[in-house]
Design a protein around this motif. Structure first.
Motif, PDB file in Angstrom:
ATOM      1  N   HIS A 264       0.841  -1.194   0.000  1.00  0.00           N
ATOM      2  CA  HIS A 264       0.000   0.000   0.000  1.00  0.00           C
ATOM      3  C   HIS A 264       0.881   1.250   0.000  1.00  0.00           C
ATOM      4  N   VAL A 265       1.937   1.195   0.798  1.00  0.00           N
ATOM      5  CA  VAL A 265       2.848   2.338   0.902  1.00  0.00           C
ATOM      6  C   VAL A 265       3.566   2.553  -0.423  1.00  0.00           C
ATOM      7  N   LEU A 266       4.043   1.475  -1.021  1.00  0.00           N
ATOM      8  CA  LEU A 266       4.773   1.592  -2.279  1.00  0.00           C
ATOM      9  C   LEU A 266       3.881   2.172  -3.378  1.00  0.00           C
ATOM     10  N   ARG A 284      -6.396   8.765   1.281  1.00  0.00           N
ATOM     11  CA  ARG A 284      -7.586   8.715   2.135  1.00  0.00           C
ATOM     12  C   ARG A 284      -8.179   7.306   2.146  1.00  0.00           C
ATOM     13  N   LEU A 285      -8.270   6.682   0.976  1.00  0.00           N
ATOM     14  CA  LEU A 285      -8.811   5.320   0.903  1.00  0.00           C
ATOM     15  C   LEU A 285      -7.928   4.340   1.672  1.00  0.00           C
ATOM     16  N   LEU A 286      -6.622   4.476   1.542  1.00  0.00           N
ATOM     17  CA  LEU A 286      -5.719   3.558   2.227  1.00  0.00           C
ATOM     18  C   LEU A 286      -5.785   3.734   3.743  1.00  0.00           C
ATOM     19  N   ARG A 287      -5.981   4.959   4.196  1.00  0.00           N
ATOM     20  CA  ARG A 287      -6.143   5.171   5.632  1.00  0.00           C
ATOM     21  C   ARG A 287      -7.457   4.572   6.112  1.00  0.00           C
ATOM     22  N   TRP A 356       4.180   5.513   8.415  1.00  0.00           N
ATOM     23  CA  TRP A 356       3.327   4.785   7.474  1.00  0.00           C
ATOM     24  C   TRP A 356       2.384   3.829   8.205  1.00  0.00           C
ATOM     25  N   GLU A 357       2.494   3.736   9.523  1.00  0.00           N
ATOM     26  CA  GLU A 357       1.697   2.760  10.284  1.00  0.00           C
ATOM     27  C   GLU A 357       0.201   2.835  10.001  1.00  0.00           C
ATOM     28  N   PRO A 358      -0.435   4.010   9.873  1.00  0.00           N
ATOM     29  CA  PRO A 358      -1.877   4.031   9.611  1.00  0.00           C
ATOM     30  C   PRO A 358      -2.273   3.373   8.294  1.00  0.00           C
ATOM     31  N   ILE A 359      -1.315   3.244   7.379  1.00  0.00           N
ATOM     32  CA  ILE A 359      -1.583   2.639   6.076  1.00  0.00           C
ATOM     33  C   ILE A 359      -1.200   1.169   6.059  1.00  0.00           C
ATOM     34  N   CYS A 360      -0.216   0.788   6.862  1.00  0.00           N
ATOM     35  CA  CYS A 360       0.300  -0.593   6.863  1.00  0.00           C
ATOM     36  C   CYS A 360      -0.245  -1.430   8.018  1.00  0.00           C
ATOM     37  N   ASN A 361      -0.331  -0.838   9.215  1.00  0.00           N
ATOM     38  CA  ASN A 361      -0.749  -1.518  10.441  1.00  0.00           C
ATOM     39  C   ASN A 361       0.212  -2.633  10.843  1.00  0.00           C
TER      40      ASN A 361
END
Length: 392
Positions: A264-266, A284-287, A356-361
């Motif tokens: 997702h980050v990449l 926004r969608l990824l969050r 990047w944690e909010p996008i990766c978890n």
């Protein structure tokens, strides 16, 4: 699960999610961004399998396994899942078509209004079987391939498995169902990524899912053959390139990557460089998606009715449907689920300070735990550089 096609090629937007409602009742392709995350349930209806795949997370063999849920127990489970509001039930295995009552269970799910997906090796699907699967109400059939030709047969432990799987894809398509290819990527088949894309396009499948290797079951035994982080990143970049090429040529196949949310980050970093305006909407969608959803929007029920945070975590049981209703097990009061649901998760190392944690978890906990013996360890499949983490 990352829909590369929809996000990279502009086929979904945050406006779509808002327009149709950020709830589990929206269109299936918007469930990843729902505010209310009722889980997709992977139900491994049997552990028995006619193949012996190198990376099988359930460590399945061609023999009977005692203690599997009975037909009556399965029917009660489906009623329970429907009452809880589960959006999709994925029937898997082992090989689910080896369970004699699997079509009866699927028909019951359809009558209850549950969307059902079949995950299969495809070797038992001829034209007649495909018609029966369609009549049972499956909305989608995912067929696993590990490569093309002899390599697939070698990794699946049976000669002729590749040809049978391709015939299964054709039979599913011929019966009017949506069909997909599931490809687990590692060093033993990395050089066939392009060939799998070409096969999927040639067979006109609806979806290609590229899975990162999960270190569970026999997958844990072959983790020495996993891609290095740099090689994994290069493979994902190639997937992005191939998706853009498909889009330019008007090929409608959807491509997803699964089980490594650093993808997702990449993807977001790629869009920030090439299409900043689109990147803001995708972020926004990824969050909203929230990265890894083990224990949140993905649940697994094994053949004996034990509930797990995902299909790779059979060593972590959070409940038993023979003793409790699924709704009670999946409650926020369940202490065993809290390590997965805490935001941010308690993860050691650079994850602790990564923006990047909010996008990766934090990636796949089962892979981290298998590699390091600690559920709070970083995911070894993260391929971000130290500079990228620091600059997030």
């Amino acid at each position: 699960m990352l829909s590369v096609t929809r996000l990279l090629c502009g086929q979904v937007s945050s406006g779509d999610a808002l327009r149709y409602g950020r709830s589990s009742g929206g269109p299936a392709h918007l469930l990843h961004y729902a505010r209310e995350k009722k889980p997709v349930v992977v139900w491994n209806v049997t552990r028995r399998c006619n193949l012996h795949c190198a990376h099988c997370y359930s460590d399945s063999h061609d023999r009977d396994y005692p203690g599997e849920l009975t037909t009556d127990e399965g029917l009660r489970l489906l009623e329970d899942l429907r009452a809880f509001g589960v959006p999709t039930v994925l029937l898997s295995g082992g090989e689910p078509l080896l369970r004699p009552d699997v079509l009866e269970l699927a028909r019951a799910a359809r009558e209850l209004g549950l969307r059902t997906v079949l995950s299969t090796n495809g070797t038992r699907i001829d034209r007649s079987a495909a018609r029966e699967i369609a009549d049972a109400g499956f909305s989608y059939v995912g067929i696993s391939l590990d490569g093309v030709g002899a390599l697939h047969d070698k990794l699946r432990g049976k000669r002729g498995a590749f040809d049978a799987a391709v015939e299964g894809i054709r039979a599913v398509k011929g019966a009017g169902m949506r069909a997909g290819v599931r490809f687990t990527l590692h060093a033993l088949n990395r050089d066939q990524l392009g060939a799998v894309f070409e096969l999927a396009e040639r067979e006109r499948v609806d979806r290609l899912c590229v899975y990162h290797l999960a270190y569970a079951g026999r997958g844990g035994r072959i983790r020495r053959h996993d891609l290095t982080p740099a090689a994994s990143r290069a493979a994902v970049e190639e997937i992005f390139d191939r998706v853009e090429d498909l889009h330019r040529r008007g090929v409608g196949m959807e491509v997803l990557t699964v089980d490594n949310p650093v993808d997702h980050v990449l993807l977001l970093r790629r869009l920030r460089e090439r299409d900043p305006e689109r990147a803001a909407d995708v972020e926004r969608l990824l969050r909203w998606n929230g990265g890894n959803q083990s224990g949140i929007a993905i649940a697994c029920i094994d053949p004996e009715g034990k509930v797990h945070p995902d299909q790779f975590s059979w060593h972590r049981t959070v409940g038993d449907v023979r003793r409790q209703r699924f709704a009670e097990i999946w409650s926020d009061e369940n202490e065993l689920l809290r390590p997965y649901r805490r935001r941010p998760r308690e993860i050691r190392g650079r994850c602790r300070t990564c923006a990047w944690e909010p996008i990766c978890n934090g990636g796949l906990r089962a892979r981290a735990e298998s590699a390091y013996g600690d559920i709070t360890a970083p995911d070894p499949a993260c391929y971000l550089t130290e500079e990228e983490v620091a600059a997030a």
